[in-house]
Design a protein around this motif. Structure first.
Motif, mmCIF file in Angstrom:
data_model
loop_
_atom_site.group_PDB
_atom_site.id
_atom_site.type_symbol
_atom_site.label_atom_id
_atom_site.label_comp_id
_atom_site.label_asym_id
_atom_site.label_seq_id
_atom_site.Cartn_x
_atom_site.Cartn_y
_atom_site.Cartn_z
ATOM 1 N N THR A 126 18.528 48.091 39.833
ATOM 2 C CA THR A 126 17.422 47.573 39.009
ATOM 3 C C THR A 126 17.223 46.063 39.190
ATOM 4 O OG1 THR A 126 18.943 47.287 37.172
ATOM 5 C CG2 THR A 126 17.695 49.342 37.205
ATOM 6 N N ARG A 127 17.893 45.472 40.173
ATOM 7 C CA ARG A 127 17.826 44.034 40.433
ATOM 8 C C ARG A 127 18.218 43.197 39.215
ATOM 9 N NH1 ARG A 127 13.486 46.109 43.386
ATOM 10 N NH2 ARG A 127 13.519 45.480 45.574
ATOM 11 N N PRO A 128 19.408 43.446 38.652
ATOM 12 C CA PRO A 128 19.839 42.658 37.490
ATOM 13 C C PRO A 128 20.127 41.226 37.898
ATOM 14 C CG PRO A 128 21.679 43.920 38.318
ATOM 15 C CD PRO A 128 20.475 44.352 39.118
ATOM 16 N N ARG A 129 20.040 40.284 36.969
ATOM 17 C CA ARG A 129 20.407 38.895 37.249
ATOM 18 C C ARG A 129 21.910 38.678 37.043
ATOM 19 N NH1 ARG A 129 18.690 37.775 40.685
ATOM 20 N NH2 ARG A 129 19.242 35.594 40.450
ATOM 21 N N ILE A 130 22.510 39.579 36.254
ATOM 22 C CA ILE A 130 23.929 39.445 35.918
ATOM 23 C C ILE A 130 24.610 40.797 36.142
ATOM 24 C CG2 ILE A 130 25.568 38.955 34.047
ATOM 25 C CD1 ILE A 130 23.177 37.516 32.616
ATOM 26 N N VAL A 131 25.741 40.781 36.828
ATOM 27 C CA VAL A 131 26.542 42.000 36.929
ATOM 28 C C VAL A 131 27.892 41.747 36.262
ATOM 29 C CG1 VAL A 131 27.766 43.588 38.465
ATOM 30 C CG2 VAL A 131 25.433 42.871 39.018
ATOM 31 N N ILE A 132 28.236 42.635 35.328
ATOM 32 C CA ILE A 132 29.498 42.553 34.604
ATOM 33 C C ILE A 132 30.409 43.644 35.151
ATOM 34 C CG2 ILE A 132 30.568 42.715 32.314
ATOM 35 C CD1 ILE A 132 28.488 40.933 31.602
ATOM 36 N N ALA A 133 31.571 43.247 35.640
ATOM 37 C CA ALA A 133 32.478 44.218 36.245
ATOM 38 C C ALA A 133 33.853 44.066 35.615
ATOM 39 C CB ALA A 133 32.537 44.008 37.758
ATOM 40 N N ASP A 134 34.244 45.061 34.812
ATOM 41 C CA ASP A 134 35.528 44.996 34.114
ATOM 42 C C ASP A 134 36.605 45.619 35.001
ATOM 43 O OD1 ASP A 134 37.414 44.553 32.212
ATOM 44 O OD2 ASP A 134 36.607 45.971 30.732
ATOM 45 N N GLU A 135 37.457 44.790 35.578
ATOM 46 C CA GLU A 135 38.523 45.223 36.480
ATOM 47 C C GLU A 135 38.028 46.183 37.560
ATOM 48 O OE1 GLU A 135 42.329 45.318 35.116
ATOM 49 O OE2 GLU A 135 41.889 44.730 33.062
ATOM 50 N N PRO A 136 37.055 45.755 38.346
ATOM 51 C CA PRO A 136 36.451 46.665 39.321
ATOM 52 C C PRO A 136 37.397 47.083 40.438
ATOM 53 C CG PRO A 136 35.699 44.428 39.724
ATOM 54 C CD PRO A 136 36.475 44.405 38.425
ATOM 55 N N THR A 137 38.482 46.331 40.632
ATOM 56 C CA THR A 137 39.388 46.652 41.735
ATOM 57 C C THR A 137 40.722 47.228 41.253
ATOM 58 O OG1 THR A 137 40.282 44.406 41.749
ATOM 59 C CG2 THR A 137 38.404 44.817 43.170
ATOM 60 N N ALA A 138 40.845 47.430 39.939
ATOM 61 C CA ALA A 138 42.154 47.826 39.389
ATOM 62 C C ALA A 138 42.621 49.189 39.894
ATOM 63 C CB ALA A 138 42.104 47.814 37.869
ATOM 64 N N ASN A 139 41.677 50.089 40.159
ATOM 65 C CA ASN A 139 42.077 51.429 40.620
ATOM 66 C C ASN A 139 42.023 51.562 42.133
ATOM 67 O OD1 ASN A 139 42.693 52.538 38.152
ATOM 68 N ND2 ASN A 139 40.588 53.147 37.734
ATOM 69 N N LEU A 140 41.969 50.442 42.842
ATOM 70 C CA LEU A 140 41.844 50.498 44.302
ATOM 71 C C LEU A 140 43.076 49.883 44.963
ATOM 72 C CD1 LEU A 140 38.143 49.280 44.569
ATOM 73 C CD2 LEU A 140 38.995 51.618 44.428
ATOM 74 N N ASP A 141 43.388 50.349 46.164
ATOM 75 C CA ASP A 141 44.446 49.678 46.918
ATOM 76 C C ASP A 141 43.902 48.334 47.408
ATOM 77 O OD1 ASP A 141 43.003 50.033 49.329
ATOM 78 O OD2 ASP A 141 43.848 52.031 49.543
ATOM 79 N N SER A 142 44.793 47.504 47.960
ATOM 80 C CA SER A 142 44.357 46.125 48.204
ATOM 81 C C SER A 142 43.267 46.048 49.282
ATOM 82 C CB SER A 142 45.548 45.236 48.560
ATOM 83 O OG SER A 142 46.175 45.729 49.703
ATOM 84 N N ASP A 143 43.314 46.951 50.275
ATOM 85 C CA ASP A 143 42.261 46.986 51.297
ATOM 86 C C ASP A 143 40.890 47.252 50.693
ATOM 87 O OD1 ASP A 143 43.671 46.428 53.493
ATOM 88 O OD2 ASP A 143 43.258 48.335 54.530
ATOM 89 N N ASN A 144 40.816 48.309 49.880
ATOM 90 C CA ASN A 144 39.546 48.671 49.265
ATOM 91 C C ASN A 144 39.121 47.647 48.221
ATOM 92 O OD1 ASN A 144 38.320 51.131 50.327
ATOM 93 N ND2 ASN A 144 40.305 52.032 49.863
ATOM 94 N N GLY A 145 40.112 47.081 47.528
ATOM 95 C CA GLY A 145 39.810 46.011 46.574
ATOM 96 C C GLY A 145 39.127 44.851 47.265
#
Ligand SMILES: Nc1ncnc2c1ncn2[C@@H]1O[C@H](COP(=O)(O)OP(=O)(O)OP(=O)(O)O)[C@@H](O)[C@H]1O
Ligand SMILES: [Mg+2]
Length: 229
Positions: free
Chosen positions: A161-180
């Motif tokens: 939707t072309r937001p001006r702000i993206v809020i990401a709460d721990e977006p990488t917490a469930n990923l391994d370090s490569d995918n993070g």
């Protein structure tokens, strides 16, 4: 959009007790910032980001978006602003399992009635799936993807939707370090290209170091901030 918090408090009543999740937070986030919120479990990261994302109300204090005080706005108006300006990415991806990758990304355009014609929606979704490197997975369902791929779909969905702000709460917490790292560099690329403000929380020093503005929360207060010029 410039985001400003002044003397922000959040108090949860628990029976007869009160838990102060935020205890007077003052913070300014610049337009186009790449901002990380760091801090131990229970320090108030999710609480603060939900208030910035207009999902939750503060108990005291104010939040200004582009100089406009949005603190006392009606629920309807907050929902409108949220749809218009803000995208969300969650730790657990939150994709709908019965929809394809394409349909998951398209959904906010249909719900928000901002997507235009079917052909316009298709162009936008295909552009973003290309951006996140998953154009060839458009017909798959989320279960057929790895965690990192699912999170990239979630990022495409947040951006559609072309937001001006993206809020990401721990977006990488469930990923391994490569995918993070992949998810993070994708966010950074979009931040550079489209000047979308990103605010993301993390426990991981390797992740917060990539931000140009780091906010260290401790026990409901900002303990320190680091800004890169
Ligand atoms: N709905 C709620 N009701 C009562 N207390 C809550 C609620 N949500 C959060 N809290 C309390 O507020 C404080 C801050 O919680 P918050 O979820 O913001 O922390 P966090 O920094 O995101 O932690 P984590 O890293 O574990 O996600 C904690 O003490 C928590 O127990
Ligand atoms: Mg949290």
């Amino acid at each position: 959009m410039v985001i400003k918090l002044t003397n922000l408090w959040k108090t949860y009543p628990i029976g007869r007790l009160e838990v102060h999740a935020l205890k007077g937070v003052d913070l300014e986030i610049a337009e186009g910032g790449f901002v990380s919120v760091a801090g131990p479990s229970g320090s108030g990261k999710t609480t603060m980001m939900n208030i910035i994302g207009l999902i939750d109300n503060a108990s005291r204090g104010s939040i200004f978006i582009d100089g406009r005080n949005v603190t006392g706005q009606k629920r309807r108006e907050l929902a409108r602003m949220r749809r218009e300006f803000i995208g969300f990415v969650f730790q657990s991806f939150n994709l709908l399992p019965v929809l394809s990758v394409f349909e998951n990304v398209e959904l906010p355009l249909i719900i928000g009635k901002k997507g235009g014609s079917k052909a316009e929606r298709r162009d936008r979704v295909e552009y973003l799936l290309e951006e996140v490197g998953l154009a060839d997975r458009r017909k798959h369902t989320p279960m057929e993807l790895s965690g990192g791929q699912q999170q990239r779909v979630a990022i495409a969905r947040a951006l559609v939707t072309r937001p001006r702000i993206v809020i990401a709460d721990e977006p990488t917490a469930n990923l391994d370090s490569d995918n993070g790292e992949k998810v993070l560099s994708l966010m950074k690329k979009i931040n550079d290209e489209e000047k979308t403000t990103f605010i993301f929380s993390t426990h991981d020093p390797a992740i917060w170091q990539t931000a140009d503005h780091i906010v260290f929360l401790h026990d409901g207060l900002i303990q320190s901030e680091q800004k890169r010029p």
